[in-house]
Scaffold this motif. Structure first.
Motif, short mmCIF file in Angstrom:
data_model
loop_
_atom_site.label_atom_id
_atom_site.label_comp_id
_atom_site.label_asym_id
_atom_site.label_seq_id
_atom_site.Cartn_x
_atom_site.Cartn_y
_atom_site.Cartn_z
N PHE A 61 0.83 -1.21 0.00
CA PHE A 61 0.00 0.00 0.00
C PHE A 61 0.86 1.26 0.00
CE2 PHE A 61 -3.63 -2.69 0.98
CZ PHE A 61 -4.63 -2.05 0.28
N ASN A 62 1.96 1.24 0.72
CA ASN A 62 2.82 2.43 0.76
C ASN A 62 3.50 2.68 -0.58
OD1 ASN A 62 2.27 3.24 3.38
ND2 ASN A 62 3.81 1.87 4.24
N ARG A 63 3.67 1.64 -1.39
CA ARG A 63 4.34 1.78 -2.69
C ARG A 63 3.37 1.89 -3.87
NH1 ARG A 63 9.23 -2.63 -2.14
NH2 ARG A 63 10.43 -1.47 -0.59
N LEU A 64 2.07 1.85 -3.62
CA LEU A 64 1.10 1.92 -4.72
C LEU A 64 1.30 3.18 -5.55
CD1 LEU A 64 -2.30 0.78 -3.18
CD2 LEU A 64 -0.99 -0.37 -4.95
N ARG A 65 1.39 2.99 -6.86
CA ARG A 65 1.58 4.10 -7.79
C ARG A 65 0.58 3.97 -8.93
NH1 ARG A 65 4.12 5.31 -3.98
NH2 ARG A 65 6.29 5.92 -3.80
N ALA A 66 0.27 5.09 -9.54
CA ALA A 66 -0.59 5.13 -10.72
C ALA A 66 -0.06 6.23 -11.63
CB ALA A 66 -2.03 5.42 -10.32
N ARG A 67 -0.41 6.15 -12.88
CA ARG A 67 0.01 7.18 -13.84
C ARG A 67 -0.84 8.43 -13.64
NH1 ARG A 67 4.54 5.81 -16.09
NH2 ARG A 67 4.70 3.62 -16.64
N GLY A 68 -0.16 9.55 -13.48
CA GLY A 68 -0.85 10.83 -13.37
C GLY A 68 -1.31 11.29 -14.74
N SER A 69 -1.96 12.42 -14.80
CA SER A 69 -2.46 12.95 -16.07
C SER A 69 -1.33 13.26 -17.05
CB SER A 69 -3.29 14.21 -15.83
OG SER A 69 -2.51 15.18 -15.15
N ASP A 70 -0.11 13.47 -16.53
CA ASP A 70 1.04 13.73 -17.40
C ASP A 70 1.81 12.45 -17.74
OD1 ASP A 70 2.07 13.19 -14.92
OD2 ASP A 70 3.25 15.03 -14.77
N GLY A 71 1.31 11.29 -17.28
CA GLY A 71 1.95 10.01 -17.59
C GLY A 71 3.02 9.58 -16.62
N VAL A 72 3.32 10.41 -15.64
CA VAL A 72 4.34 10.10 -14.64
C VAL A 72 3.72 9.26 -13.52
CG1 VAL A 72 5.95 11.11 -12.96
CG2 VAL A 72 5.60 12.21 -15.18
N LEU A 73 4.48 8.28 -13.00
CA LEU A 73 3.99 7.48 -11.87
C LEU A 73 4.00 8.33 -10.60
CD1 LEU A 73 5.63 3.96 -12.27
CD2 LEU A 73 3.23 4.56 -12.47
N VAL A 74 2.85 8.36 -9.94
CA VAL A 74 2.71 9.11 -8.69
C VAL A 74 2.02 8.22 -7.66
CG1 VAL A 74 2.64 11.38 -9.80
CG2 VAL A 74 0.51 10.12 -9.43
N PRO A 75 2.22 8.48 -6.37
CA PRO A 75 1.53 7.69 -5.35
C PRO A 75 0.01 7.78 -5.51
CG PRO A 75 3.26 9.01 -4.35
CD PRO A 75 3.13 9.46 -5.78
N THR A 90 -9.31 2.49 -9.60
CA THR A 90 -8.19 2.37 -8.66
C THR A 90 -8.43 1.23 -7.69
OG1 THR A 90 -7.75 4.75 -8.82
CG2 THR A 90 -6.86 3.60 -6.91
N LEU A 91 -9.65 1.12 -7.18
CA LEU A 91 -9.98 0.04 -6.25
C LEU A 91 -9.81 -1.32 -6.93
CD1 LEU A 91 -10.98 -0.72 -3.43
CD2 LEU A 91 -13.32 -0.55 -4.31
#
Length: 145
Positions: A44-58, A89-90
């Motif tokens: 859970f602490n390392r969960l990342r997703a692509r932001g609107s700019d394509g960069v991985l963010v928490p 996301t869920l």
């Protein structure tokens, strides 16, 4: 023990959905309850997703309260409440946990107070108080805004 659990229960606002995680036989045979809890916490602490700019963010927002306990068959598993910003996301979180730990399900909570008591029943119930509470092994909290 009861005071610590009571303080934790007071922090939970019940906003979100119920989550249940049942580690697979392989996971239960390979790791202790503390090790499984650690793996879930790190995940859970390392969960990342692509932001609107394509960069991985928490993944944020993310709120999680998860309590581990033994079933009547003495199988370690978890009950909790999770809140994220959308169903996609869920679903990704559930898929990741299904692969890494074991069966993961979510469902709507109908009575928040009863569900929170249910999450901690093994450690606060007079008939079940023989189970050892260890916050590091039995509880996971993530609050990312």
């Amino acid at each position: 023990q009861v005071a610590e659990i009571s303080g934790i229960k007071d922090l939970i606002n019940g906003d979100g959905v119920a989550i249940g995680i049942s580690p697979s036989d392989k996971t239960l045979n390979e790791y202790t309850r503390g090790e499984i809890t650690h793996i879930i916490r790190v995940t859970f602490n390392r969960l990342r997703a692509r932001g609107s700019d394509g960069v991985l963010v928490p993944v944020a927002p993310l709120a999680l309260h998860l309590t581990g306990e033994y079933s009547p068959q003495h199988r370690w598993h978890y009950h909790g409440i999770i809140k994220v910003n959308n169903i996609v996301t869920l679903d990704r979180i559930k898929k990741r946990l299904n692969k890494l730990i074991g069966r993961t399900v979510t469902e709507q909570i109908n009575n928040t107070e009863n569900y929170i008591n249910y999450m901690f029943k093994q450690y606060i119930s007079d008939e079940n108080n023989y189970y050892m509470w260890d916050k590091d092994e039995c509880y996971i909290h993530v609050d990312r805004k």
